[in-house]
Motif scaffolding. Structure first.
Motif, PDB file in Angstrom:
ATOM      1  N   GLU A  31     -14.343  96.341 -43.283  1.00  0.00           N
ATOM      2  CA  GLU A  31     -14.365  94.877 -43.353  1.00  0.00           C
ATOM      3  C   GLU A  31     -12.986  94.357 -42.965  1.00  0.00           C
ATOM      4  O   GLU A  31     -11.973  95.010 -43.203  1.00  0.00           O
ATOM      5  CB  GLU A  31     -14.670  94.449 -44.790  1.00  0.00           C
ATOM      6  N   PRO A  32     -12.933  93.164 -42.354  1.00  0.00           N
ATOM      7  CA  PRO A  32     -11.625  92.612 -41.986  1.00  0.00           C
ATOM      8  C   PRO A  32     -10.779  92.310 -43.223  1.00  0.00           C
ATOM      9  O   PRO A  32     -11.312  92.007 -44.282  1.00  0.00           O
ATOM     10  CB  PRO A  32     -11.963  91.327 -41.243  1.00  0.00           C
ATOM     11  N   ARG A  33      -9.476  92.391 -43.043  1.00  0.00           N
ATOM     12  CA  ARG A  33      -8.568  92.095 -44.142  1.00  0.00           C
ATOM     13  C   ARG A  33      -8.605  90.620 -44.479  1.00  0.00           C
ATOM     14  O   ARG A  33      -9.012  89.791 -43.664  1.00  0.00           O
ATOM     15  CB  ARG A  33      -7.142  92.465 -43.748  1.00  0.00           C
TER      16      ARG A  33
ATOM     17  N   ARG B 177     -12.524 100.638 -37.397  1.00  0.00           N
ATOM     18  CA  ARG B 177     -13.348  99.621 -36.758  1.00  0.00           C
ATOM     19  C   ARG B 177     -14.502  99.183 -37.647  1.00  0.00           C
ATOM     20  O   ARG B 177     -14.917  98.039 -37.613  1.00  0.00           O
ATOM     21  CB  ARG B 177     -13.927 100.172 -35.457  1.00  0.00           C
TER      22      ARG B 177
ATOM     23  N   ARG C 138      -6.661  83.884 -41.133  1.00  0.00           N
ATOM     24  CA  ARG C 138      -6.230  83.453 -39.797  1.00  0.00           C
ATOM     25  C   ARG C 138      -7.409  82.862 -39.025  1.00  0.00           C
ATOM     26  O   ARG C 138      -7.283  81.824 -38.368  1.00  0.00           O
ATOM     27  CB  ARG C 138      -5.654  84.636 -39.025  1.00  0.00           C
ATOM     28  N   GLU C 139      -8.569  83.501 -39.109  1.00  0.00           N
ATOM     29  CA  GLU C 139      -9.761  82.977 -38.430  1.00  0.00           C
ATOM     30  C   GLU C 139     -10.169  81.629 -39.004  1.00  0.00           C
ATOM     31  O   GLU C 139     -10.582  80.731 -38.260  1.00  0.00           O
ATOM     32  CB  GLU C 139     -10.905  83.976 -38.553  1.00  0.00           C
TER      33      GLU C 139
ATOM     34  N   ARG D 254      -6.132  88.683 -44.743  1.00  0.00           N
ATOM     35  CA  ARG D 254      -5.196  88.033 -43.828  1.00  0.00           C
ATOM     36  C   ARG D 254      -5.899  87.656 -42.518  1.00  0.00           C
ATOM     37  O   ARG D 254      -5.701  86.565 -41.998  1.00  0.00           O
ATOM     38  CB  ARG D 254      -4.052  89.003 -43.544  1.00  0.00           C
ATOM     39  N   ASP D 255      -6.734  88.565 -42.001  1.00  0.00           N
ATOM     40  CA  ASP D 255      -7.458  88.286 -40.759  1.00  0.00           C
ATOM     41  C   ASP D 255      -8.494  87.191 -40.962  1.00  0.00           C
ATOM     42  O   ASP D 255      -8.680  86.337 -40.104  1.00  0.00           O
ATOM     43  CB  ASP D 255      -8.135  89.552 -40.250  1.00  0.00           C
ATOM     44  N   ARG D 256      -9.168  87.229 -42.091  1.00  0.00           N
ATOM     45  CA  ARG D 256     -10.146  86.178 -42.391  1.00  0.00           C
ATOM     46  C   ARG D 256      -9.474  84.825 -42.535  1.00  0.00           C
ATOM     47  O   ARG D 256      -9.990  83.804 -42.075  1.00  0.00           O
ATOM     48  CB  ARG D 256     -10.910  86.505 -43.666  1.00  0.00           C
TER      49      ARG D 256
END
Length: 60
Positions: free
Chosen positions: A24-26, A21, A32-33, A28-30
């Motif tokens: 840092e976000p991956r 948790r 997508r956002e 891929r997640d960044r």
């Protein structure tokens, strides 16, 4: 006198471990956002353009 610390279970309902948790976000997640934000922005722009066009058409 010894103090024992008893940890309570995590009741937040989040099943993701604390270590994962706090990462840092991956990328891929960044990405997508970013795509979601761009699609939202484009939708708002199109909607506002249609409102302006309809408003100018009704004003004639």
């Amino acid at each position: 006198m010894s103090h024992l610390r008893i940890s309570s279970p995590d009741l937040s309902g989040d099943r993701i471990p604390a270590a994962a948790r706090d990462r840092e976000p991956r990328v891929r997640d960044r990405a997508r956002e970013a795509v979601v934000l761009m699609v939202f922005s484009a939708g708002v722009s199109v909607a506002l353009t249609l409102v302006v066009l309809l408003g100018s058409g009704l004003g004639r």
